[in-house]
Design an enzyme around this catalytic site. Structure first.
Site, short mmCIF file in Angstrom:
data_model
loop_
_atom_site.label_atom_id
_atom_site.label_comp_id
_atom_site.label_asym_id
_atom_site.label_seq_id
_atom_site.Cartn_x
_atom_site.Cartn_y
_atom_site.Cartn_z
N ASP A 41 -39.14 -14.53 -2.76
CA ASP A 41 -38.95 -14.50 -4.22
C ASP A 41 -40.15 -13.91 -4.96
OD1 ASP A 41 -36.67 -15.88 -3.51
OD2 ASP A 41 -36.94 -17.51 -4.94
N CYS A 80 -32.11 -15.44 -0.41
CA CYS A 80 -32.93 -15.62 0.79
C CYS A 80 -32.22 -15.40 2.13
CB CYS A 80 -33.51 -17.04 0.80
SG CYS A 80 -34.31 -17.54 -0.73
N LYS A 135 -40.53 -20.16 6.99
CA LYS A 135 -39.16 -20.53 6.59
C LYS A 135 -38.13 -19.81 7.45
CE LYS A 135 -36.26 -19.56 2.52
NZ LYS A 135 -36.21 -19.59 1.04
N HIS A 137 -34.23 -20.68 7.63
CA HIS A 137 -33.08 -20.48 6.74
C HIS A 137 -31.98 -19.63 7.37
CE1 HIS A 137 -31.92 -20.35 2.19
NE2 HIS A 137 -31.32 -21.29 2.87
N HIS A 232 -41.59 -18.97 -3.58
CA HIS A 232 -40.35 -19.66 -3.95
C HIS A 232 -40.72 -21.04 -4.52
CE1 HIS A 232 -36.56 -21.85 -3.24
NE2 HIS A 232 -35.96 -20.72 -2.89
N ASP A 290 -38.25 -11.13 0.47
CA ASP A 290 -36.86 -11.25 0.93
C ASP A 290 -35.85 -10.93 -0.18
OD1 ASP A 290 -37.27 -13.57 -0.62
OD2 ASP A 290 -36.04 -14.82 0.70
N ASN A 291 -36.31 -11.00 -1.42
CA ASN A 291 -35.48 -10.60 -2.56
C ASN A 291 -36.40 -10.51 -3.76
OD1 ASN A 291 -34.46 -13.79 -1.95
ND2 ASN A 291 -35.43 -13.41 -3.92
N LYS A 309 -33.52 -12.09 -8.94
CA LYS A 309 -32.92 -12.60 -7.71
C LYS A 309 -31.47 -13.00 -7.93
CE LYS A 309 -33.30 -16.66 -4.65
NZ LYS A 309 -34.11 -17.85 -4.32
#
Ligand code: CA
Length: 479
Positions: A41, A80, A135, A137, A232, A290-291, A309
């Site tokens: 993020d 994510c 992370k 996920h 994040h 990641d975004n 995002k």
């Protein structure tokens, strides 16, 4: 030249480029180490190499300065887990059901399916030592954890986020969660086993990554996937970190800045480990988010891009993206054509050699391409004819070629339009609605929209629906 030809050529050139950049000698020396550093993020504007002065990121900037910056570097998902699933497999995640953030309930099959190969699973047959830090996920369900997916070692969280102060992580697993969002208090895991930790989580991840690098030997290549959850939410920083940014008035922006700076400090320690062990010259280092930044949620900044995002604007999909590759990439390069995180897998597989390529599944072709021949200017054509995105739950898609981007919200509720990214990076002018300078220009825009629509519809024919329920803070045992 067709895309298939280019991909094939890329693989061939990749071997040559990788070999040319490496010292002669030990057979394994031709296989570069691979370090993928993923932020979570992070805003497009919030790195020094994109002009940030408010938040110094000297170590991230070093990767860019010693390598290549991709101003048009994209991810394949706007949030994510889908983005990470695309990165780690090199395939559009919508092909295998990872289109949304998954539930973290480990009783539900909920991640990247075993039928897909991750970078780690492709590099193991090539003799790589592998570690996942941070992370995950990409599945809390048994069998979908890092140790099940080609990683020799792992340290971090399986879920989508956690409290940044490790002393607050007191639950052994999901079965002990008793409150909404209580899974943010689940302990970190080392090699699959919950462990009590102390300290600031971002620091713990950086130190684990640096430690892994220091334990490696030159005769065995490594793949280190360092996936921070910073910056994040939740917005949490150390007192020392906050003190560095006391001049930032907005307390949320101040905290975010401290979180980014802590990550950058840690990346500095990781790069130092590469330097000290002599591994830097034979290590490919990717850095990306990641975004895009979720702006209001974590006080990030995506300027000059529109959106945030999750949505379909560039602010969701275009991210800070850099690559350092000694011997292959000329320091200080800016590569202007669009590339995508899907290219990481193809690039790495080509560089790692025939064993990694042989581990690819024949019925699962990569969507990404090996970037080496493009970066060495062996070819000047763009790596991709078009890039695609799908938001299944919003019935929305987007597609872009070298110039135009089309966004289609089929339910009519979301954004829709055709934008000329070469002249309108902020996506302000919808060419299908704006007053047209001439009937010819209007017809041209309509024809371009139809052409992109046909490309996207062809792409979507091979996609499947999401394979698992969505992420929810309210998922807890017994509910
Ligand atoms: Ca994210």
């Amino acid at each position: 030249m067709t895309r298939g030809c280019i991909a094939f050529l890329s693989l061939l050139c990749g071997f040559a480029a990788a070999s040319a950049g490496q010292p002669a000698g030990h057979a394994e020396a031709s296989k570069p180490n691979v370090l993928v550093i993923l932020a979570d993020d992070l805003g497009y504007a919030d790195v020094g190499f994109h002009g940030s002065r408010e938040i110094p990121t000297p170590h991230i900037d070093r990767i860019a300065a010693e390598g290549v910056v991709f101003p048009q570097g994209y991810v394949s998902g706007a949030v994510c887990a889908p983005s990470r699933a695309g990165l780690i497999t090199g395939r559009y995640q919508d092909r295998f059901g990872s289109s949304r953030n998954p539930t973290v309930n480990p009783n539900v099959p909920n991640g990247v399916p075993r039928s897909e190969r991750m970078i780690s699973e492709l590099l193991k047959p090539a003799g790589y030592r592998t570690m996942a830090v941070g992370k995950w996920h990409m599945g809390t369900f048994p069998g979908l954890h890092p140790q099940d997916r080609g990683f020799d070692e792992s340290f971090g969280l399986l879920e989508g986020g956690c409290d940044y102060f490790a002393d607050n992580l007191t639950l052994n697993d999901f079965s002990e969660v008793t409150t909404d969002w209580g899974w943010y208090k689940i302990k970190l895991r080392r090699n699959g086993v919950p462990v009590s930790s102390t300290g600031y989580v971002t620091d713990l991840f950086s130190d684990a990554a640096a430690d892994f690098i220091r334990r490696q030997t030159p005769d065995t290549p490594f793949f280190l996937y360092l996936a921070y959850n910073a910056p994040h939410g939740p917005l949490q920083a150390t007192e020392a970190g906050l003190a560095r940014f006391a001049h930032i008035e907005d307390p949320r922006r101040r905290t975010y800045a401290a979180m980014v700076a802590a990550m950058d400090d840690g990346i500095g320690r990781v790069l130092a480990a590469l330097d000290e062990t002599g591994a830097a010259q034979r290590t490919i280092v990717f850095f990306l988010s990641d975004n895009g930044g979720p702006i209001a949620d974590n006080a990030s900044n995506n300027a000059p891009l529109r959106g945030r995002k999750g949505d379909a604007w560039e602010g969701a999909l275009r991210v800070p993206f850099a690559l350092r590759w000694p011997g292959v990439v000329t320091p200080g390069t800016v590569y202007e054509h669009p590339i995508i995180a899907l290219d990481i897998c193809a690039t790495v597989v080509a560089a790692a050699g025939p064993e990694a390529r042989a581990a690819l599944l024949p019925d699962k072709p990569l969507d990404g391409v090996d970037l080496a021949p493009f970066l060495t200017q062996a070819t000047s054509v763009p790596p991709h004819d078009a890039l695609y995105w799908r938001w299944f739950d919003d019935d929305r898609y987007a597609v872009r070629d070298s110039r135009h981007k089309l966004i289609v919200s089929r339910d009519g509720a979301g954004p829709r339009g055709l934008f000329d990214l070469s002249a309108d990076i902020a996506e302000r002018t919808d060419l299908l609605r704006a007053p047209s300078p001439s009937p010819e220009a209007e017809a041209e825009a309509e024809a371009e929209a139809e052409r992109l629509t046909a490309l996207a519809e062809a792409w979507m024919r091979d996609l499947v629906p999401p394979a698992y329920p969505p992420l929810s803070g309210r998922w807890r045992p017994g509910k």
